[in-house]
Design an enzyme around this catalytic site. Sequence first.
Site, short mmCIF file in Angstrom:
data_model
loop_
_atom_site.label_atom_id
_atom_site.label_comp_id
_atom_site.label_asym_id
_atom_site.label_seq_id
_atom_site.Cartn_x
_atom_site.Cartn_y
_atom_site.Cartn_z
N HIS A 44 -15.74 -0.36 8.40
CA HIS A 44 -16.67 0.50 9.13
C HIS A 44 -17.07 1.72 8.32
O HIS A 44 -18.19 2.23 8.47
CB HIS A 44 -16.03 0.94 10.45
CG HIS A 44 -15.90 -0.16 11.46
ND1 HIS A 44 -14.69 -0.75 11.76
CD2 HIS A 44 -16.82 -0.79 12.23
CE1 HIS A 44 -14.87 -1.68 12.69
NE2 HIS A 44 -16.15 -1.73 12.98
N CYS A 83 -4.41 -11.92 -15.68
CA CYS A 83 -2.99 -11.64 -15.94
C CYS A 83 -2.73 -11.91 -17.42
O CYS A 83 -2.46 -13.06 -17.80
CB CYS A 83 -2.09 -12.49 -15.05
SG CYS A 83 -0.32 -12.24 -15.37
N ASP A 136 -1.06 -4.18 -3.32
CA ASP A 136 -2.16 -5.04 -3.77
C ASP A 136 -3.45 -4.25 -3.69
O ASP A 136 -3.89 -3.86 -2.62
CB ASP A 136 -2.25 -6.29 -2.89
CG ASP A 136 -3.14 -7.38 -3.49
OD1 ASP A 136 -4.03 -7.05 -4.28
OD2 ASP A 136 -2.93 -8.56 -3.16
N ARG A 162 -6.44 -5.27 -5.14
CA ARG A 162 -7.57 -6.10 -5.56
C ARG A 162 -8.73 -6.05 -4.57
O ARG A 162 -8.55 -5.87 -3.38
CB ARG A 162 -7.11 -7.55 -5.76
CG ARG A 162 -6.25 -7.74 -6.98
CD ARG A 162 -5.68 -9.14 -7.07
NE ARG A 162 -4.72 -9.41 -5.99
CZ ARG A 162 -4.03 -10.53 -5.89
NH1 ARG A 162 -4.19 -11.49 -6.79
NH2 ARG A 162 -3.17 -10.70 -4.89
#
EC number: 4.1.99.12
Length: 425
Positions: A144, A264, A337, A339
């Site tokens: 939002h 990686c 995380d 990403r």
Amino acid sequence: MTRLDSVERAVADIGAGKAVIVIDDEDRENEGDLIFAAEKATPELVAFMVRYTSGYLCVPLDGAVCDRLGLLPMYAVNQDKHGTAYTVTVDAKNGVGTGISASDRATTMRLLADPASVAEDFTRPGHVVPLRAKDGGVLRRPGHTEAAVDLARMAGLQPAGAICEIVSRKDEGSMAQTDELRVFADEHGLALITIADLIEWRRKHEKHIERVAEARIPTRRGEFRAIGYTSIYENVEHVALVRGEIAGPNSDGDDVLVRVHSECLTGDVFGSRRCDCGSQLDAAMAMVAREGRGVVLYMRGHEGRGIGLLHKLQTYQLQDAGDDTVDANLKLGLPADARDYGIGAQILVDLGVRSMRLLTNNPAKRVGLDGYGLHIIERVPLPVRANAENIRYLMTKRDRMGHDLTGLDDFHESVHLPGEFGGAL
């Protein structure tokens, strides 16, 4: 199915100083926010928002505005599960009373949206919560916060909105869901749209990636077309390894086998046994090659789940001292995380992918892509290549990050887990 309004109507209403309702993905917050442009804030609009929402009024702002106004993060390490970037609360320094009234908060909102405002125009803490939107808006993060800034910008206004979650009238202890939001919208003459619709509109009308190069790449898993992209906002290079025809005279872009693989270096290049990244990449290439049609999208900038190579090496030190992969990140003040799959979604769309079978053991990756208008018809598990060095890491991904990994409890070094790929695939 709930009736929705057009993005064009919502943009027009925002430009006219009206509020709209925006619903996010059902796998995310699954809530509807009342949104209007901050520069159009009035005591009446703010009072309406307070009456029908949780009352925790926030003002999403473009990142450049946050920097100009010196709006620092509320907490150094963002632990919000949806990554909402809260900053320190503010009030307008002049022209307000206590700062909490509808009139006072409207004044603060308009001041936050004023391009002539400076940091010294505000007191901290206050009663309005500025939020920092991601550059790229809903194409980078389907929240939002970004929807509010996008709508304001699309309406030709300053990149600043006002948002708050609408409370259910059926159950005041919970938030209103889609059907109830439709009734509320009709009662008050408000447009009702979804973030998915906004993403689709922007994706059709804007482009944030550039296809730069294409070359034939022969690999031990067969020949692929390597298509190179750069992301306009981040200047990061990505590569899609494509096998067969994704979309064209003989293909419609449906039912494509896809792997979105996070960079990686240690696993993919050095063959590190601390993770399963290299084996997952090899398995994905093998599966796409065997199918004869598909995409392996190699996302740069995702090293260490988005924390970067050097930080990843630091987490390895902590893991050797006893921390798991999640706690090691948190101990360094980094998210578990970090990403972002928005650019990857745009690349897949550019390649012609419409629906896909996603190669992943991570259900969160499905949610990360699903919000971008890509239809995921199936999640295809990847084989697990466990060893003595990565078994704890894999168990942490299963137990703390929700990865769908089976057979780990039965692992011992001399036994391959079911489904493991050998070199002949």
